[in-house]
Design an enzyme around this catalytic site. Structure first.
Site, PDB file in Angstrom:
ATOM      1  N   ARG A 134      -5.486  -8.095 -10.856  1.00 50.68           N
ATOM      2  CA  ARG A 134      -6.079  -9.550 -11.305  1.00 50.68           C
ATOM      3  C   ARG A 134      -7.402  -9.273 -11.790  1.00 50.68           C
ATOM      4  O   ARG A 134      -7.773  -8.085 -11.965  1.00 50.68           O
ATOM      5  CB  ARG A 134      -6.033 -10.458  -9.994  1.00 50.68           C
TER       6      ARG A 134
ATOM      7  N   LYS B 171       0.716  -1.243  -0.090  1.00 49.75           N
ATOM      8  CA  LYS B 171      -0.189  -0.090   0.084  1.00 49.75           C
ATOM      9  C   LYS B 171       0.881   1.282   0.047  1.00 49.75           C
ATOM     10  O   LYS B 171       0.407   2.462  -0.677  1.00 49.75           O
ATOM     11  CB  LYS B 171      -0.843  -0.051   1.252  1.00 49.75           C
TER      12      LYS B 171
END
Ligand code: ADP
Length: 660
Positions: A292, A116
């Site tokens: 993804r 992050k």
């Protein structure tokens, strides 16, 4: 195009990938663990290879085993699906090193977006607004205290290398910071092997909006519009829709531009999702990028008419993106609901077991992606998703109604499901109005799931009307349409007796027709008149004491959920002719409904039992399943002993069914 594709996943997404790959003429190679022998994705694929034992760490998460199978099977590419190894840079790297094409972005993009801190640094440099935070190297409490005060409470602590909503903590006051930081660090080490924490401004009542992006190896990047995934339970998505419906065109445009910049910043290839929080003023902040295909990709497919798996495979094989940005259009609105084998009424505990009956809707504007068929087992080892129901409508409201209708058409027997919860959510006026934020579901659970309290007489009356219409006792679809009792009847039988299970035992409910649409309900020493009673479609309505009651019914073999404006009621049915209390009966044999431990055996051979009597208790997934006599009978054999571990389907008790 690729020649042979190994699908390193299971369940509905593996089935979904097989479908497109086959259409493109690609040989499909499925993999499976011990828990998935005979699973649907194996049945669909051209070939299937055993990976390892049931635990994911020894099968679907084992990089070595997957690469080994890919080599032996002659695969030239690997599709990771979602979950499992889909966002694991080492797996993408291992595929590359083994000469296999990884269907996804390169390991560097996965690695950058997996942190992050790095992701936010990148986005900030690319000019994308990120949630205001402190993500510095000084991890001392003093640094955090200073920055948290600067951000303003409440703040959110997040593991810098985390995911899946784990380890996140909201802190409301400065006094609570030190303790929360220490706990967050401990949890981050345990879950992610790294104790780096970042502190973010807590965004009040935001919406979750994400943008689907796609890049190819020729330097093209496009977006496929947005999805709104605001309906979440504990940071897990429940209902997803496309396009985002709550934003001005100006903000939508800005989000799309920001997403493209985000993808360009990491030379992104293949499918990705850029997630944002949008606050009540329309300000938006980058949260993270998922590298993804997403669970919710079908809603994007429904509004664009595109096949995202097809695009993934083309991009992976080196082709350019099939369309330019100005050729990608949006038509109408799509919504998806995730159907799980779980029990919302019991804190959303997973409900693994054999699916005795599965009826899924079909028709125009509707798509169902499923990983199981009737007779398959939902294993306790992995995600308990049964299917995704996706609908399309010309407007959001049309899509919402279609999805509610579709959810009500689903029939699942053998395991508990979240169908009533989904229907209750889709029927809520706040959802209809779009007046929701990411905490809405958690805040409104009292209206979305049934509580523990004994059912009110209105709910019992509604259930009695539903039961007398013959809706519930249909675990499997009959092949002969004349046997199909699933249809609702308006002419209910003159007298109908049902048994419902209450905490203190079985309770008899008698419904007597007294002419026209009036009935007499006899229950628990009460005798009550019902007027203007009718059951039509999935709706049941009646007047009781001058008061009108209306509900939507979600019926399964052993339960009826009644959804009304005031909330959800659950009635457990004891049907002497179907099955009872979790027991599955084959020719008088009571079998374990799922793998678990026998904790109690209440009967001995030769003993006479009455309908509803307890026979044994099987504990699985921390839940107790009481197996009860389905009918008055005599115990002929007891196979089970307390303390024994049993497989699903193991015969526990044999009964001689006493004819009436
Ligand atoms: P993870 O990677 O663990 O899934 P995310 O950063 O994607 O964590 O956050 C998951 C969910 O948590 C979001 O969809 C949102 O509902 C909530 N959330 C995350 N950050 C904040 C924040 N700063 N303020 C309020 N809610 C947040």
């Amino acid at each position: 195009m690729l020649q042979a594709l190994l699908i390193a996943n299971r369940g509905e997404i593996a089935c979904r990938i097989v479908e497109t790959a086959k259409r493109l003429g690609v040989r499909t190679i499925a993999v499976y663990s011990d828990a998935d022998k005979g699973a649907r994705h194996i049945r669909l694929a051209d070939e299937a290879h055993w990976l390892g034992p049931a635990p994911a760490s020894e099968s679907y998460l084992s990089i070595d085993r997957l690469i080994d199978v890919a080599r032996r099977a002659g695969a030239d590419a690997v599709h990771p699906g979602y979950g499992f190894l889909s966002e694991n840079a080492d797996f993408a790297q291992a595929c590359e090193s083994a000469g296999l094409i990884f269907v996804g972005p390169g390991p560097d993009a996965i690695r950058a977006m997996g942190s992050k801190r790095i992701a936010k640094d990148l986005m900030h440099r690319a000019g994308v607004a990120v949630v205001p935070d402190y993500r510095g190297a000084d991890q001392s409490i003093d640094a955090f205290a200073t920055h948290a005060a600067g951000l303003g409470y409440p703040v959110m602590l997040k593991p810098a290398h985390g995911g899946g909503g784990k380890g996140m903590r909201r802190v409301d006051r400065a006094e609570e910071l030190a303790e929360a930081l220490a706990a967050a660090k401990r949890e981050a080490v345990t879950s992610f092997g790294n104790d780096e924490i970042l502190v973010e401004k807590y965004i009040h009542q935001p919406r979750h909006i994400e943008v689907q992006v796609f890049g190819d190896t020729h330097g093209n990047i496009v977006h496929l519009y947005e999805r709104d995934c605001t309906l979440q339970r504990r940071h897990q998505k429940v209902i997803e829709e496309a396009p985002a419906y709550s934003l001005t065109n100006e903000i939508r445009q800005k989000l799309q531009d920001a997403a493209i910049r985000a993808a360009a910043a990491v030379n992104y290839t293949n499918a990705g999702t850029v997630e944002f929080l949008v606050d009540t003023d329309g300000a938006f902040y980058f949260m993270e990028m998922n590298t993804r295909i997403q669970v919710e990709h079908p809603v994007t497919e429904m509004i664009t008419g595109l096949d995202l798996i097809d695009w993934q495979l083309r991009v992976a094989s080196g082709e350019a993106l099939p369309l330019r940005q100005d050729e990608i259009r949006v038509d109408g609105h799509a919504i998806e609901a995730r159907v799980y084998a779980e029990s919302p009424d019991r804190g959303f505990l997973p409900s693994p077991g054999r699916i005795d009956g599965l009826v899924l809707p079909s028709g125009p504007h509707l798509r169902v992606d499923r990983g199981v068929d009737s007779g398959d087992v939902v294993t306790p080892h992995y995600d308990a998703m049964i299917a995704k129901i996706i609908v399309h409508g010309s407007s959001r409201e049309e899509a919402r109604q279609r999805l509610l209708d579709a959810v009500l058409e689903v029939r699942i027997d053998g395991v508990e499901s979240n169908l009533a919860f989904l229907a209750a959510l889709l029927a809520r006026p706040e959802y209809q109005a779009g007046d929701v934020d990411i905490q809405y579901v958690d805040r409104s659970l009292g209206k979305l799931v049934a509580g523990d309290s004994a059912p009110a007489v209105e709910a019992v009356a509604a259930a009695a009307l539903v039961l007398s219409s013959g809706q519930q006792a249909m675990p499997v679809v009959p092949s002969d349409p004349w046997d199909d009792r699933r249809g609702w009847q308006n002419n209910l039988p003159p007298r109908h007796i049902s048994f419902i299970a209450l905490p203190n035992g079985l309770s008899e409910v008698v419904l007597v027709s007294t002419g026209g649409a009036t009935y007499r309900l006899e229950w628990n020493d009460l005798t009550i008149g019902l007027e203007m009673a009718e059951v039509s479609g999935k709706k049941v309505g009646f007047s009781l004491g001058g008061q009108r009651h209306e509900a939507i019914a979600v019926a399964a073999a052993r339960t009826v959920h009644l959804i009304s404006k005031s909330g959800v009621d659950r009635i457990d049915i004891a049907d002497p002719f179907a099955s009872s209390g979790g027991a599955t009966i084959f020719n008088g044999e009571v079998v374990a409904p799922m793998p678990g431990k026998v904790t109690h055996v209440f009967v001995v051979a030769g003993q006479a039992v009455s309908v509803g009597d307890r026979l044994a208790v099987v504990e699985a997934m921390k839940m107790e399943h009481v197996l009860r006599a389905p009918i008055d009978s005599t115990v002929t054999l007891v196979h089970a002993t307390a303390g024994q571990f049993v497989d699903e389907g193991t015969v526990l008790v044999a009964l001689h069914l006493v004819p009436d």
